[in-house]
Design a protein around this motif. Sequence first.
Motif, short mmCIF file in Angstrom:
data_model
loop_
_atom_site.label_atom_id
_atom_site.label_comp_id
_atom_site.label_asym_id
_atom_site.label_seq_id
_atom_site.Cartn_x
_atom_site.Cartn_y
_atom_site.Cartn_z
N ALA A 42 -28.81 -95.68 -44.81
CA ALA A 42 -29.98 -96.31 -45.42
C ALA A 42 -30.52 -95.40 -46.49
CB ALA A 42 -31.05 -96.60 -44.37
N ASP A 43 -30.82 -96.00 -47.61
CA ASP A 43 -31.39 -95.26 -48.73
C ASP A 43 -32.85 -95.68 -48.89
OD1 ASP A 43 -31.52 -94.14 -51.64
OD2 ASP A 43 -31.89 -96.28 -51.88
N ASP A 44 -33.73 -94.70 -48.99
CA ASP A 44 -35.09 -95.00 -49.40
C ASP A 44 -35.31 -94.16 -50.65
OD1 ASP A 44 -37.32 -96.72 -48.56
OD2 ASP A 44 -38.48 -94.87 -48.71
N SER A 45 -35.68 -94.84 -51.71
CA SER A 45 -35.73 -94.14 -52.98
C SER A 45 -36.86 -94.68 -53.83
CB SER A 45 -34.39 -94.29 -53.72
OG SER A 45 -34.05 -95.65 -53.85
N GLY A 46 -37.16 -93.94 -54.88
CA GLY A 46 -38.20 -94.38 -55.78
C GLY A 46 -38.34 -93.42 -56.94
N ILE A 47 -39.27 -93.76 -57.79
CA ILE A 47 -39.53 -92.93 -58.95
C ILE A 47 -40.81 -92.14 -58.71
CG2 ILE A 47 -40.84 -94.68 -60.26
CD1 ILE A 47 -38.85 -93.48 -62.64
N CYS A 48 -40.77 -90.88 -59.04
CA CYS A 48 -41.88 -89.97 -58.81
C CYS A 48 -42.32 -89.40 -60.16
CB CYS A 48 -41.48 -88.84 -57.86
SG CYS A 48 -40.87 -89.41 -56.26
N VAL A 49 -43.51 -89.77 -60.59
CA VAL A 49 -44.01 -89.38 -61.91
C VAL A 49 -44.94 -88.19 -61.75
CG1 VAL A 49 -45.24 -90.19 -63.96
CG2 VAL A 49 -43.84 -91.79 -62.63
N ASP A 50 -44.63 -87.12 -62.47
CA ASP A 50 -45.36 -85.86 -62.28
C ASP A 50 -46.84 -86.01 -62.56
OD1 ASP A 50 -43.04 -84.56 -61.53
OD2 ASP A 50 -42.56 -83.96 -63.57
N VAL A 51 -47.20 -86.67 -63.66
CA VAL A 51 -48.61 -86.76 -64.05
C VAL A 51 -49.40 -87.64 -63.07
CG1 VAL A 51 -48.47 -88.76 -65.60
CG2 VAL A 51 -50.10 -86.90 -66.09
N LEU A 52 -48.69 -88.43 -62.28
CA LEU A 52 -49.35 -89.26 -61.25
C LEU A 52 -49.27 -88.60 -59.87
CD1 LEU A 52 -48.13 -92.86 -62.23
CD2 LEU A 52 -50.31 -91.75 -62.78
N GLY A 53 -48.97 -87.30 -59.85
CA GLY A 53 -48.91 -86.59 -58.58
C GLY A 53 -47.75 -87.01 -57.69
N GLY A 54 -46.67 -87.52 -58.31
CA GLY A 54 -45.51 -87.95 -57.54
C GLY A 54 -45.47 -89.43 -57.23
N ALA A 55 -46.52 -90.17 -57.59
CA ALA A 55 -46.53 -91.62 -57.42
C ALA A 55 -45.66 -92.27 -58.51
CB ALA A 55 -47.97 -92.14 -57.51
N PRO A 56 -45.20 -93.50 -58.30
CA PRO A 56 -45.33 -94.36 -57.13
C PRO A 56 -44.63 -93.83 -55.86
CG PRO A 56 -44.67 -95.64 -59.05
CD PRO A 56 -44.55 -94.21 -59.42
N GLY A 57 -43.58 -93.03 -56.01
CA GLY A 57 -42.95 -92.43 -54.84
C GLY A 57 -42.51 -93.45 -53.83
N VAL A 58 -42.93 -93.23 -52.58
CA VAL A 58 -42.50 -94.09 -51.48
C VAL A 58 -43.00 -95.53 -51.64
CG1 VAL A 58 -44.44 -93.64 -49.93
CG2 VAL A 58 -42.17 -94.07 -48.98
N PHE A 59 -43.96 -95.74 -52.55
CA PHE A 59 -44.50 -97.09 -52.78
C PHE A 59 -43.90 -97.75 -54.02
CE2 PHE A 59 -47.87 -94.51 -50.74
CZ PHE A 59 -47.91 -95.17 -49.52
N SER A 60 -42.80 -97.21 -54.54
CA SER A 60 -42.22 -97.71 -55.79
C SER A 60 -41.93 -99.21 -55.76
CB SER A 60 -40.94 -96.94 -56.12
OG SER A 60 -41.22 -95.60 -56.45
N ALA A 61 -41.37 -99.70 -54.67
CA ALA A 61 -40.99 -101.12 -54.61
C ALA A 61 -42.19 -102.04 -54.54
CB ALA A 61 -40.09 -101.36 -53.40
N TYR A 62 -43.35 -101.50 -54.14
CA TYR A 62 -44.55 -102.32 -53.95
C TYR A 62 -45.66 -101.92 -54.92
CZ TYR A 62 -42.23 -103.09 -49.45
OH TYR A 62 -41.33 -103.38 -48.47
#
Length: 201
Positions: free
Chosen positions: A70-90
């Motif tokens: 199982a893969d859980d992945s997302g995009i982590c934007v530095d200026v947003l403190g790592g967000a969306p991160g785990v909430f990328s899909a939502y």
Amino acid sequence: MSGPVRRVVLATHNPHKVEEFQGIVAATRPDLEVVGYDGPEPVEDGVTFAQNALIKARAAAAHTGLPALADDSGICVDVLGGAPGVFSAYWAGHAKDAAANLALLLDQLSDVADPHRTAQFRSTIALVVPGGAEHVVEGVWPGRLATAPAGGGGFGYDPIFVPDGQDGAERTAAELSPAEKNAESHRARAFVALAPLLATL
């Protein structure tokens, strides 16, 4: 072929992820067949990629009796403190609307200058063997975010992610060929760490 093909279930209902994983695995482990998961989706209530990956892999292993990835992945934007991160899909709501997620992220960064648009795609892959071991590995693909989408390939945030280390004209992940993406992506990098564990199956 030198030996029997071993089936491994990929705990996702996302056909894009299944296809991408099949491409990555086929290049290095032709003895493994990655199959999609058609069982019930568990509630992903973890707050980290690793927790959610394990939740999905455990459910798929229990449902199918096969070793499960199982893969859980997302995009982590530095200026947003790592967000969306785990909430990328939502990111734009529970509809999991990829276009809306991408548009919202671009809007949130509309006043952010290029040097501050650094980001990473992160992939955490869990391997769960029924009645056996559990493993978690991670891959990171560094880059930055473009100011507008480009490219018709890939999925999710690919059209606005510009990977680091490109020679010549820079392209988004959605402008890369499937082979180019499968060689460099966060999932490919995680799979490099996973390969020795798969050898024990």
